[in-house]
Scaffold this motif. Structure first.
Motif, PDB file in Angstrom:
ATOM      1  N   THR A  12      17.728 -45.928 -28.556  1.00  0.00           N
ATOM      2  CA  THR A  12      16.527 -45.867 -27.727  1.00  0.00           C
ATOM      3  C   THR A  12      16.198 -47.240 -27.154  1.00  0.00           C
ATOM      4  OG1 THR A  12      15.691 -44.008 -29.010  1.00  0.00           O
ATOM      5  CG2 THR A  12      14.084 -45.195 -27.686  1.00  0.00           C
ATOM      6  N   ASN A  15      18.483 -48.068 -24.354  1.00  0.00           N
ATOM      7  CA  ASN A  15      18.092 -47.347 -23.133  1.00  0.00           C
ATOM      8  C   ASN A  15      16.898 -48.019 -22.453  1.00  0.00           C
ATOM      9  OD1 ASN A  15      20.124 -45.445 -23.379  1.00  0.00           O
ATOM     10  ND2 ASN A  15      18.835 -43.992 -24.501  1.00  0.00           N
ATOM     11  N   GLU A  19      16.785 -49.866 -18.688  1.00  0.00           N
ATOM     12  CA  GLU A  19      15.815 -49.517 -17.627  1.00  0.00           C
ATOM     13  C   GLU A  19      15.120 -50.737 -17.035  1.00  0.00           C
ATOM     14  OE1 GLU A  19      15.108 -46.731 -15.959  1.00  0.00           O
ATOM     15  OE2 GLU A  19      16.662 -45.714 -17.106  1.00  0.00           O
ATOM     16  N   LEU A  79       7.282 -36.220 -27.245  1.00  0.00           N
ATOM     17  CA  LEU A  79       8.135 -36.111 -26.069  1.00  0.00           C
ATOM     18  C   LEU A  79       7.556 -35.190 -24.992  1.00  0.00           C
ATOM     19  CD1 LEU A  79      11.649 -36.126 -27.765  1.00  0.00           C
ATOM     20  CD2 LEU A  79      10.389 -38.041 -26.750  1.00  0.00           C
ATOM     21  N   ARG A  81       5.254 -34.988 -22.420  1.00  0.00           N
ATOM     22  CA  ARG A  81       4.412 -35.922 -21.668  1.00  0.00           C
ATOM     23  C   ARG A  81       3.283 -35.235 -20.909  1.00  0.00           C
ATOM     24  NH1 ARG A  81       6.699 -39.120 -18.040  1.00  0.00           N
ATOM     25  NH2 ARG A  81       4.912 -40.489 -18.212  1.00  0.00           N
ATOM     26  N   GLN A 154      10.961 -43.367 -26.464  1.00  0.00           N
ATOM     27  CA  GLN A 154      11.600 -42.435 -25.530  1.00  0.00           C
ATOM     28  C   GLN A 154      10.575 -41.883 -24.537  1.00  0.00           C
ATOM     29  OE1 GLN A 154      13.686 -39.447 -27.839  1.00  0.00           O
ATOM     30  NE2 GLN A 154      14.910 -40.994 -28.885  1.00  0.00           N
ATOM     31  N   ARG A 155       9.400 -41.570 -25.028  1.00  0.00           N
ATOM     32  CA  ARG A 155       8.314 -41.077 -24.176  1.00  0.00           C
ATOM     33  C   ARG A 155       8.022 -42.095 -23.078  1.00  0.00           C
ATOM     34  NH1 ARG A 155       3.548 -37.798 -25.109  1.00  0.00           N
ATOM     35  NH2 ARG A 155       1.804 -38.519 -23.840  1.00  0.00           N
ATOM     36  N   GLU A 158      10.582 -42.590 -20.222  1.00  0.00           N
ATOM     37  CA  GLU A 158      10.370 -41.615 -19.135  1.00  0.00           C
ATOM     38  C   GLU A 158       9.237 -42.076 -18.228  1.00  0.00           C
ATOM     39  OE1 GLU A 158      12.509 -39.157 -18.367  1.00  0.00           O
ATOM     40  OE2 GLU A 158      13.611 -40.089 -20.026  1.00  0.00           O
ATOM     41  N   GLN A 159       8.197 -42.652 -18.807  1.00  0.00           N
ATOM     42  CA  GLN A 159       7.087 -43.176 -18.012  1.00  0.00           C
ATOM     43  C   GLN A 159       7.573 -44.336 -17.131  1.00  0.00           C
ATOM     44  OE1 GLN A 159       3.939 -44.962 -20.291  1.00  0.00           O
ATOM     45  NE2 GLN A 159       2.539 -45.023 -18.542  1.00  0.00           N
ATOM     46  N   LYS A 161      10.584 -44.790 -15.971  1.00  0.00           N
ATOM     47  CA  LYS A 161      11.376 -44.204 -14.873  1.00  0.00           C
ATOM     48  C   LYS A 161      10.451 -43.692 -13.770  1.00  0.00           C
ATOM     49  CE  LYS A 161      15.329 -42.782 -17.699  1.00  0.00           C
ATOM     50  NZ  LYS A 161      16.011 -41.616 -18.304  1.00  0.00           N
ATOM     51  N   GLU A 162       9.350 -43.060 -14.156  1.00  0.00           N
ATOM     52  CA  GLU A 162       8.367 -42.562 -13.185  1.00  0.00           C
ATOM     53  C   GLU A 162       7.748 -43.708 -12.401  1.00  0.00           C
ATOM     54  OE1 GLU A 162       5.141 -40.201 -14.767  1.00  0.00           O
ATOM     55  OE2 GLU A 162       6.530 -38.659 -15.439  1.00  0.00           O
TER      56      GLU A 162
END
Length: 170
Positions: A12, A15, A19, A79, A81, A154-155, A158-159, A161-162
């Motif tokens: 994690t 990753n 990013e 996870l 969101r 991980q949550r 994703e934020q 990436k948004e």
């Protein structure tokens, strides 16, 4: 420590670093809108959560009569969101800017502290037997406190990436 947990923490974090590695200081600190955090703030929040988790687990290990509560479906809660979770004051990020190297150093330092702390626990089986109240998840066994660190990360990946997509489209 459990190899699966160790692998999940490592994967994690790798990753997350992937990013943010090539972001400029401007990209790192830009907010898509006033109600959102910047990527740097998201990362600072992750650093603060890691530190707070160490303190909570250490405190839970010292408790004599901390009895295990039922295990929770932590991955489903964290996870998802669509379920917004307000960060407690203690883990709210700074509003000032960070530079990219400073953020990488903070992330590396907090992870080193976590891994050193976890490797110092002589009997890891006690992590499943004791629990501490988590601000968003309620009473949580200590081993699930460790699990929530990488799931929470991980949550927020994703934020991030948004946020990157929103910044590209602004």
């Amino acid at each position: 420590m459990n190899k699966l947990i160790n692998d999940n923490l490592y994967e994690t974090r790798a990753n997350l670093v992937k990013e943010i590695t090539f972001l400029s200081d401007t990209e790192l600190n830009s907010k898509p809108n006033l109600n959102m955090w910047s990527i740097a703030q998201v990362c600072h929040h992750l650093v603060l959560v890691e530190g707070a988790s160490i303190k909570a687990i250490a405190w839970g290990l010292k408790e004599v009569n901390s009895s295990q509560k039922e295990r929770k479906n932590v991955d489903h809660i964290l996870l998802d969101r669509t379920n917004k979770i307000k960060a407690p004051k203690i883990v709210e990020p700074n509003i000032e800017s960070f530079n990219a190297q400073q953020m990488m150093d903070l992330l590396n330092d907090s992870r080193k502290k976590l891994m050193a702390f976890l490797s110092s626990i002589e009997d890891i089986s006690v992590l499943a037997e004791k629990s501490v109240v988590h601000p968003a998840l309620g009473e949580l066994p200590l081993d699930q406190w460790i699990e929530q660190i990488y799931l929470h990360e991980q949550r927020h990946i994703e934020q991030i990436k948004e946020i990157k997509l929103l910044l590209e489209n602004n």
